[in-house]
Every structure is written in C-alpha cells, then in structure tokens.
Design an enzyme around this catalytic site. Structure first.
Site, mmCIF file in Angstrom:
data_model
loop_
_atom_site.group_PDB
_atom_site.id
_atom_site.type_symbol
_atom_site.label_atom_id
_atom_site.label_comp_id
_atom_site.label_asym_id
_atom_site.label_seq_id
_atom_site.Cartn_x
_atom_site.Cartn_y
_atom_site.Cartn_z
ATOM 1 N N ASP A 50 0.799 -1.233 0.000
ATOM 2 C CA ASP A 50 0.000 0.000 0.000
ATOM 3 C C ASP A 50 0.831 1.281 0.000
ATOM 4 O O ASP A 50 0.303 2.344 -0.279
ATOM 5 C CB ASP A 50 -0.976 0.024 1.175
ATOM 6 C CG ASP A 50 -0.256 0.010 2.504
ATOM 7 O OD1 ASP A 50 0.981 -0.082 2.507
ATOM 8 O OD2 ASP A 50 -0.919 0.100 3.545
ATOM 9 N N ARG A 273 -4.911 4.772 6.379
ATOM 10 C CA ARG A 273 -5.154 4.520 4.957
ATOM 11 C C ARG A 273 -6.368 5.281 4.454
ATOM 12 O O ARG A 273 -7.045 5.961 5.205
ATOM 13 C CB ARG A 273 -5.387 3.011 4.772
ATOM 14 C CG ARG A 273 -4.203 2.127 5.144
ATOM 15 C CD ARG A 273 -3.557 1.628 3.903
ATOM 16 N NE ARG A 273 -4.542 1.180 2.951
ATOM 17 C CZ ARG A 273 -4.877 -0.094 2.738
ATOM 18 N NH1 ARG A 273 -4.283 -1.035 3.415
ATOM 19 N NH2 ARG A 273 -5.793 -0.412 1.838
ATOM 20 N N TYR A 281 0.737 -3.195 11.220
ATOM 21 C CA TYR A 281 1.754 -4.251 11.105
ATOM 22 C C TYR A 281 2.141 -4.619 12.527
ATOM 23 O O TYR A 281 2.594 -3.747 13.289
ATOM 24 C CB TYR A 281 2.998 -3.741 10.382
ATOM 25 C CG TYR A 281 2.839 -3.593 8.893
ATOM 26 C CD1 TYR A 281 2.776 -4.710 8.078
ATOM 27 C CD2 TYR A 281 2.798 -2.338 8.306
ATOM 28 C CE1 TYR A 281 2.652 -4.576 6.702
ATOM 29 C CE2 TYR A 281 2.672 -2.203 6.935
ATOM 30 C CZ TYR A 281 2.600 -3.322 6.140
ATOM 31 O OH TYR A 281 2.482 -3.191 4.785
ATOM 32 N N PRO A 356 7.580 -6.114 4.796
ATOM 33 C CA PRO A 356 6.709 -5.163 4.115
ATOM 34 C C PRO A 356 6.618 -3.785 4.761
ATOM 35 O O PRO A 356 6.196 -2.842 4.120
ATOM 36 C CB PRO A 356 5.350 -5.857 4.188
ATOM 37 C CG PRO A 356 5.404 -6.656 5.441
ATOM 38 C CD PRO A 356 6.829 -7.087 5.603
HETATM 39 P P1 FAD Z 1 3.369 -9.722 -7.254
HETATM 40 O O1 FAD Z 1 2.573 -8.560 -6.833
HETATM 41 O O2 FAD Z 1 3.475 -10.876 -6.336
HETATM 42 O O3 FAD Z 1 2.752 -10.193 -8.640
HETATM 43 C C1 FAD Z 1 3.108 -11.406 -9.223
HETATM 44 C C2 FAD Z 1 2.026 -11.790 -10.209
HETATM 45 O O4 FAD Z 1 2.465 -12.936 -10.921
HETATM 46 C C3 FAD Z 1 0.718 -12.170 -9.538
HETATM 47 O O5 FAD Z 1 -0.351 -11.522 -10.159
HETATM 48 C C4 FAD Z 1 0.643 -13.684 -9.709
HETATM 49 O O6 FAD Z 1 -0.666 -14.150 -9.864
HETATM 50 C C5 FAD Z 1 1.441 -13.896 -10.969
HETATM 51 N N1 FAD Z 1 2.087 -15.200 -11.045
HETATM 52 C C6 FAD Z 1 2.769 -15.837 -10.090
HETATM 53 N N2 FAD Z 1 3.235 -17.017 -10.553
HETATM 54 C C7 FAD Z 1 2.837 -17.098 -11.841
HETATM 55 C C8 FAD Z 1 2.999 -18.068 -12.852
HETATM 56 N N3 FAD Z 1 3.685 -19.193 -12.641
HETATM 57 N N4 FAD Z 1 2.448 -17.837 -14.039
HETATM 58 C C9 FAD Z 1 1.736 -16.705 -14.288
HETATM 59 N N5 FAD Z 1 1.545 -15.765 -13.359
HETATM 60 C C10 FAD Z 1 2.098 -15.949 -12.157
HETATM 61 N N6 FAD Z 1 3.998 -5.432 0.460
HETATM 62 C C11 FAD Z 1 3.895 -4.395 1.281
HETATM 63 O O7 FAD Z 1 4.602 -3.408 1.082
HETATM 64 N N7 FAD Z 1 3.017 -4.445 2.334
HETATM 65 C C12 FAD Z 1 2.227 -5.543 2.579
HETATM 66 O O8 FAD Z 1 1.486 -5.600 3.548
HETATM 67 C C13 FAD Z 1 2.298 -6.621 1.699
HETATM 68 N N8 FAD Z 1 1.528 -7.707 1.857
HETATM 69 C C14 FAD Z 1 1.599 -8.731 0.970
HETATM 70 C C15 FAD Z 1 0.786 -9.846 1.121
HETATM 71 C C16 FAD Z 1 0.821 -10.887 0.217
HETATM 72 C C17 FAD Z 1 -0.066 -12.077 0.400
HETATM 73 C C18 FAD Z 1 1.706 -10.817 -0.878
HETATM 74 C C19 FAD Z 1 1.758 -11.930 -1.890
HETATM 75 C C20 FAD Z 1 2.553 -9.712 -1.010
HETATM 76 C C21 FAD Z 1 2.507 -8.673 -0.090
HETATM 77 N N9 FAD Z 1 3.329 -7.551 -0.199
HETATM 78 C C22 FAD Z 1 3.222 -6.524 0.634
HETATM 79 C C23 FAD Z 1 4.358 -7.493 -1.196
HETATM 80 C C24 FAD Z 1 3.968 -6.705 -2.404
HETATM 81 O O9 FAD Z 1 2.658 -7.055 -2.761
HETATM 82 C C25 FAD Z 1 4.981 -7.036 -3.472
HETATM 83 O O10 FAD Z 1 6.270 -6.574 -3.059
HETATM 84 C C26 FAD Z 1 4.665 -6.429 -4.783
HETATM 85 O O11 FAD Z 1 3.359 -6.739 -5.161
HETATM 86 C C27 FAD Z 1 5.653 -6.987 -5.802
HETATM 87 O O12 FAD Z 1 5.164 -6.847 -7.075
HETATM 88 P P2 FAD Z 1 5.472 -7.964 -8.174
HETATM 89 O O13 FAD Z 1 4.748 -7.491 -9.380
HETATM 90 O O14 FAD Z 1 6.924 -8.188 -8.255
HETATM 91 O O15 FAD Z 1 4.858 -9.319 -7.620
#
Ligand code: FAD
Length: 675
Positions: A50, A273, A281, A356
């Site tokens: 967020d 928020r 947290y 996070p």
């Molecule tokens: P992600 O946002 O994880 O996106 C990855 C995408 O890839 C997802 O849409 C997933 O569906 C897709 N994917 C995964 N594997 C495959 C595959 N094999 N094939 C096709 N698609 C695939 N950050 C904070 O700062 N505060 C928080 O409180 C916080 N809470 C979180 C809670 C959870 C449950 C998660 C998972 C993450 C959290 N984060 C938090 C971390 C934050 O969301 C991530 O750092 C950020 O979203 C990273 O972005 P990204 O695009 O690299 O990965």
C-alpha cells in the site's frame, strides 16, 4: 487437450502484479507487440502492498496518472514515535516529517495495490490493445542461447495452458474475511474484472515464441526456477501480522503513521489509509519465540488483534470491519542473477524479498521494470543497441542489495525490545531507532537511487564499462566524427550542475513556459514516452555572446549531418528519438521565442510551431519564482547541457560547446537510422 496455433510476440511478460503492469505500460507507450499473462483469474482487489514513495508518484506522473493516485490516496505527513516510559507505559516521544521536506513535489502516500493495478490497466487500455490474459499458466520454457545476439530471432519458446475458471481461482483459507490469497471488490470500476474473460480458450495449450521475456511472477517465481537462478539471503525469525481494519480506539495518533515500541510485548506500525482504514503491522511474539518456519495457517485475525491490544495498552483497540489481513515470516533475499543472455529478465519480488513495513516492495518492484521496459522497447524498435540491456542487472541488482541491507537494519531496530537504560545492551536504543528512521527516510523515498558508471551514465569511472566489468565500446560503424578512443573517454562534467547528479533522477523546479508564461514543475515535461532528452540550460541569452553560443549549439544539433538526424528514423519527426528542451535565465519579457534557433520551436506543416520546448527561470504572476538555476546548481550566465534518459535519470553533463562528446554519448547507445 486442444493445442492452439503457435503465436509470436516481441515481448512476453509473465505476471500482472505491479512489476508486470509497469513493463506492459512501457510496451504500450513505445508501441511494442507485447503480451502479459497471469495465472490468476482476476486482478488484486484489496490488501497487499500500500505504500507509495515520492519516486513512484513521479513515475506515475510521467505516465499521466499520478493525479488519480494523489486524489484517492491517504497522504502521509507526520510520523509519531511511541516508546515506553520508565513505568513501562507507552508515550509519544517524537514527531518527525514522513517525507523529507523539499525532496520531491510529491510526498509519500498510501493506497492499496489493487487501485494501483486499476490505474495501470486503464492506462494500458488508453494507449494500446494490450490486455492482461488471465488464467494462463506457463508450463515450459526453452531458450536458444546461440541466437541471443541475432536481432531478428525469436529465441524464446514458452508453452502455456489456458486454465479453467476453477484452476484460476486462488485458494481462500480463511472464513469470510479476505486474506492474502483472496480478493473481494470494493471499487466500482473494478466490477468488470471480477469475472475472468477466458476468450473461449479454457483448457487449451499454446506455444508462444518471443524475442524477449520478463518474469514478474512474484516471490515464488516460476520463471526464476526454470532458469535455475537462486535467491541469496536468509529467512528471519520475525513473524508479522497485517490487519486492514476500521479501528475503534482511543489511541490519539491513529490517523498518523506511528512506530510503537512496547516495553515487553513487541511493536506495532500504524499506517492510516484511505476510506477510514488503518493498517496495523504487528509483531507476533507469541508465535515467533520458538524460531524456525511457522505454520501460518494457525494465525487468525483475532490472534493479530490481541497482540496489537497488548502492545497498545492502556489504549483500547477493536474493530467491526476488517478489509484484509495476512501474516508473514520475513525473508531477506536477492536473486543471484537478473537476466539470462539479456533475453529473459526477472523483476520485482521474483528477485528480491524483504519485510513489508518499510513500504518498499511494490515500489522497488515497479522501479525494476521501469528501468528495464524502455530499454527492451528501444532495442525491439531498432532504436537502441542491445548492449544497453546489460545495464539492467548492473543498475537494479545493486538497488536490491541496498534494499535488503536497509530492511535488515530497519527490521532489527523495529523488532527489537527497547533498551531500559543506557546499560541495557540487549535492548534497542530508541535514539538509534529515531536516527535510523530519519536517515532511512531518504532511502525510502526512492530518490537515493544512484546508478553507477555505464554506457548510459557517463560519470567518472570507466564509462564504457557496463558496470559489470564488460567493455562494450561502440557496436556499429556509424560515420560519427567521434573516434573509438573518444567514445571510451566520455565523462560528463558534474561540476557544471552541482545539484543534477549523473546517475540520479533529474530533479524538478518550477519554470515558466516562454510562450504563455504559465508556471510548471519542469519534470512535467519529462514524459515516459521512450525519448531521450537534451536539456539545454541556455543561461542568460539576453547577452549577445551567450545568445550566439546557443544559436551555434542549435545549428550543430540540427544540421543534416548532426547526430540527432542520424539517430532519427526517416519520416519521423526530428524530436521522436531525442528531444531538445531549453531553460534559460534571461528575463522572459526580453526574449522572443521565434528569434531562437528553429530546433527550439520545430515547425510542423499541420500543427504550426511547437511552443512547448522553451522555458524560463523567472518570476511568475501567481506562484512566485522557481529559482530553478539555483536549485539545479547551474551558472545563470553560461548554463550547461544535460542528457536525461527516457526514465529521467541523468546520463551526461557538459558545456554548450561539447557537442562531439554529446554525440559520442548517443553513439554508444543508439543505432544510426540513415546513411
Ligand atoms: P506480485 O505482486 O506478487 O505479482 C506477481 C504476479 O504474478 C501475480 O499476479 C501472480 O498471480 C502472478 N504469477 C505468479 N506465478 C505465476 C505463474 N507461474 N504464471 C503466471 N503468473 C504468475 N507489500 C507491502 O509493502 N506491504 C504488505 O502488507 C504486503 N503484503 C503482501 C501480502 C501478500 C499475500 C503478498 C503476496 C505480497 C505482499 N506484499 C506486501 C508485497 C507486495 O505485494 C509485493 O512486493 C509487490 O506486489 C511486488 O510486485 P510484483 O509485481 O513483483 O509481484
């Protein structure tokens, strides 16, 4: 199983989280034939990350949707530090600004990941036909490394399966409250995305052949595993619960960001928020005291709430509405490799994971693919040399390592027990915590990023080196007047612009448009559209000598043999690859725009003169004086020249006469389009 016909694209993005959507947004703006697939059936609707740094907002502004974020988000203005007094009761001990005043025209805000994804999706729809293909699972990846340097090759082959609706629905392991694995809808404009559009492909498989691929598939990255790359670092013993609730409480600072250290019960970070929500947290000392891997399925919202109540005692805390919750065991890891043959890349959580609470995850992830997207796009479009792709790993792996070091320090200070007194060495000094918090604020803003010397950043160091030890030199014979040895030696002159740092993002100050006197933050004109920019600080052009210097510069840039012509594809506008912008320091009323060289106001047959390229550092009627030259640290009389990359990072600085070096900077990067 039905196999669809093989398909081809220039770029395949796996994962449509923040990192993947940022990459797709670059593809949309640069006109790339890209596809983006995600195994989930729907987007994220609430929860997860967020926090948005100033730098992320600047990037959104360059894509044109920062205003939506600015309006919907909650703005973080002040941080309150709460610590135990000598009796053990928590008390407010300090207030500090959340964002260091003056570092950006934006401040840190909070808005959940689902909304950020919404804005990206809307932007994709506005600028391209790229749509996220949901419920698509990659199953096999092959790359022909021997064809990596062949510009026309499609060396990557990915077999994907279009999932059934059931397979594409994430598992929900709690009762009726959305947790980290399930998303519910709050926003009206998300309704369409609640239902997956399978396009009749469910249950089929398809081979996609692509030139480039980016794995943005999160912490458990499938792409990373196929490449055999590993993550280096460690799992910590700290377990954190996250609750997004509308709190009912008598705690006085619930609408401030707070770091609360209790004497014996652990710590809470309060993040106010949007929509009256508050994110807490909470360190879960009860479940973490035995160390090792914890079974997170035993953690419930009420366990997390009870921990918060103990930490915030004697204040009362409860809720009736919980929007989302999750629980974490923190791992601090960095990928050992960010790319394979500079054809397949990893970005975001796929190459770095950490706690996070410092609000870095989504920001650093988006900024990875912000660094990479334009480079891939310019290479695919035949504008830039493939060698620029090497700078992705050299620039972003260092940022990831810095992030993990920051997180390590911050987590230890945040998770530790406060020291009872100066002799209590096992405890954490609260003075040290405040100091780290204040210093960490610059890092956390995203504005401390400082890319090393490379072909894209001509700062002292071996500027022909990619940053990873590889000497690239020029890749093409291009008829440039710069010799190979000149190219190797190009180094910008930092002292000409003391506050515009090579390797860092170009700062913004208010300037006035010469043609209509309207004040603007200058960064407003550094759009993310794939163009390099030459910013001419023209100095005091009211002086005949300085005016002549600037006219000569204009002639050097616009002649038929100039490097700008050489790198512009035939039939394209002269500013389509490299745009020239001017900021002068003469009195606005004494300068006539059309008396300046044509390169500063190009004429289009249909649209007339371009009035958006010349700006002045002068008093405005309603918004004061921007003092831009002072802010940039540039001499008001003589000025200087600055090259800004498509991602707004500064590549080179020189004198108005250093045109050969300026051309040499581009010779190392771009591909001649003519002759
Ligand atoms: P992600 O946002 O994880 O996106 C990855 C995408 O890839 C997802 O849409 C997933 O569906 C897709 N994917 C995964 N594997 C495959 C595959 N094999 N094939 C096709 N698609 C695939 N950050 C904070 O700062 N505060 C928080 O409180 C916080 N809470 C979180 C809670 C959870 C449950 C998660 C998972 C993450 C959290 N984060 C938090 C971390 C934050 O969301 C991530 O750092 C950020 O979203 C990273 O972005 P990204 O695009 O690299 O990965």
């Amino acid at each position: 199983m039905v196999q669809l016909q093989d398909s081809m694209c220039d770029l395949l993005i796996v994962g449509a989280g923040p990192a993947g959507l940022m990459a797709a947004t670059w593809a949309a703006r640069c006109g790339i034939n890209a596809r983006i697939i995600d195994k989930r059936g729907t987007k994220v609707f609430n929860g997860q990350a967020d926090g948005l740094q100033c730098r992320s907002l600047e990037i959104f502004d360059s894509f044109g949707f920062a205003d939506r974020v600015w309006q919907e988000s909650n703005h973080m203005i002040e941080i309150c530090l709460w610590n135990p007094d000598e009796t053990g009761r928590i008390r407010r001990t300090d207030r500090i600004p959340d964002t260091i005043p003056g570092i950006s025209r934006f401040q840190q805000v909070v808005l959940h990941q689902g909304r950020i994804e919404r804005f990206f999706l809307d932007s994709l729809a506005e600028y391209s036909d790229i749509q996220v293909e949901r419920g698509v699972l990659p199953e096999q990846l092959d790359i022909d490394h021997s064809r990596a340097e062949d510009l026309d090759a499609f060396p990557i082959r990915v077999k994907v399966r279009h999932l059934s609706d059931d397979e594409a629905t994430p598992f929900q392991h709690s009762t009726n409250v959305p947790d980290g694995l399930f998303r519910s809808s709050l926003a009206k404009d998300d309704t369409d995305d609640l239902i997956r559009k399978s396009r009749g492909k469910n249950g089929t498989t398809e081979i996609i052949r692509t030139k480039y691929m980016i794995g943005c598939d999160g912490a458990h990255s499938w792409t990373r595993r196929q490449l055999g790359f590993s993550m280096e670092g460690e799992q910590t013993d700290f377990i954190w619960g996250v609750l997004d609730i509308i709190p009912i409480t008598d705690f006085p600072d619930i609408r401030m960001r707070c770091a609360i250290h209790s004497a014996e019960s652990g710590s809470v970070m309060v993040i106010p928020r949007e929509n009256k929500l508050v994110r807490l947290y909470i360190q879960l000392t009860e479940v973490s005291k035995n160390g090792g891997q914890v079974d997170r399925s035993t953690i419930t919202p009420s366990i997390i709430l009870q921990a918060a109540q103990r930490i915030m005692f004697p204040y009362k805390l409860t809720y009736t509405y919980c929007d989302w919750w999750t629980a974490y065991q923190i791992g601090q890891r960095v990928g050992n490799n960010f790319s394979s043959s500079d054809r397949i890349f990893l970005a975001g959580d796929a190459v770095h994971t950490h706690s996070p609470k410092a609000g870095q995850g989504m920001n650093v992830s988006m900024q990875d693919s912000y660094n990479l997207g334009w480079k891939i796009a310019l290479v695919i479009n035949g504008i830039a040399q493939r060698s620029i792709l090497k700078t992705y790993q050299s620039e972003r792996r260092r940022v990831a390592q810095d992030l993990i070091a920051f997180d390590h320090r911050f987590s230890r200070l945040f998770s530790g027990r406060p020291a009872k007194d100066a002799a209590d060495e096992a405890g954490i000094s609260m003075a040290e915590f405040k100091d780290a918090f204040e210093k960490g604020n610059m890092f956390a803003s995203g504005l401390a990023v400082d890319y090393g010397a490379s072909i894209l950043v001509a700062k002292p160091g071996d500027s022909a080196d990619q940053g990873d030890g590889t000497d690239v030199g020029p890749q093409q014979t291009n008829g440039s007047s710069s010799s190979y040895s000149t190219i190797l030696k190009i180094t910008g002159k930092q002292d000409l612009a003391t506050n515009i740092k090579m390797g860092m993002r170009f700062p913004s100050f208010q300037v006035l448009n010469q043609a209509d006197a309207r004040p603007w933050p200058f960064a407003h004109f550094l759009k993310s559209d794939g163009r390099f920019r030459i910013i001419l600080f023209a100095g005091n052009i009211a002086s005949p000598h300085q005016f002549q210097r600037i006219q000569t510069f204009g002639e050097d840039l616009s002649g038929p043999d100039s490097f700008i012509h050489r790198f512009t594809p035939l039939g394209k506008p002269i500013d389509s690859v490299i745009e020239v912008l001017m900021i002068h320091s003469a009195p606005r009323k004494g300068i006539e725009l059309l008396e300046l060289h044509d390169v500063f106001h190009p004429l289009d047959e249909r649209e007339g003169y371009d009035y958006g390229k010349v700006f002045v550092d002068d008093e405005s009627y309603h918004e004061g004086h921007g003092e831009a030259y002072k802010g940039y640290g540039v001499d008001r009389e003589r000025g200087c020249v600055v090259v800004v990359r498509p991602d707004q990072y500064v590549g080179w600085i020189g004198e108005v006469e250093d045109v050969v070096d300026l051309g040499g900077y581009f010779d190392r990067i771009l591909i001649p389009q003519r002759g």
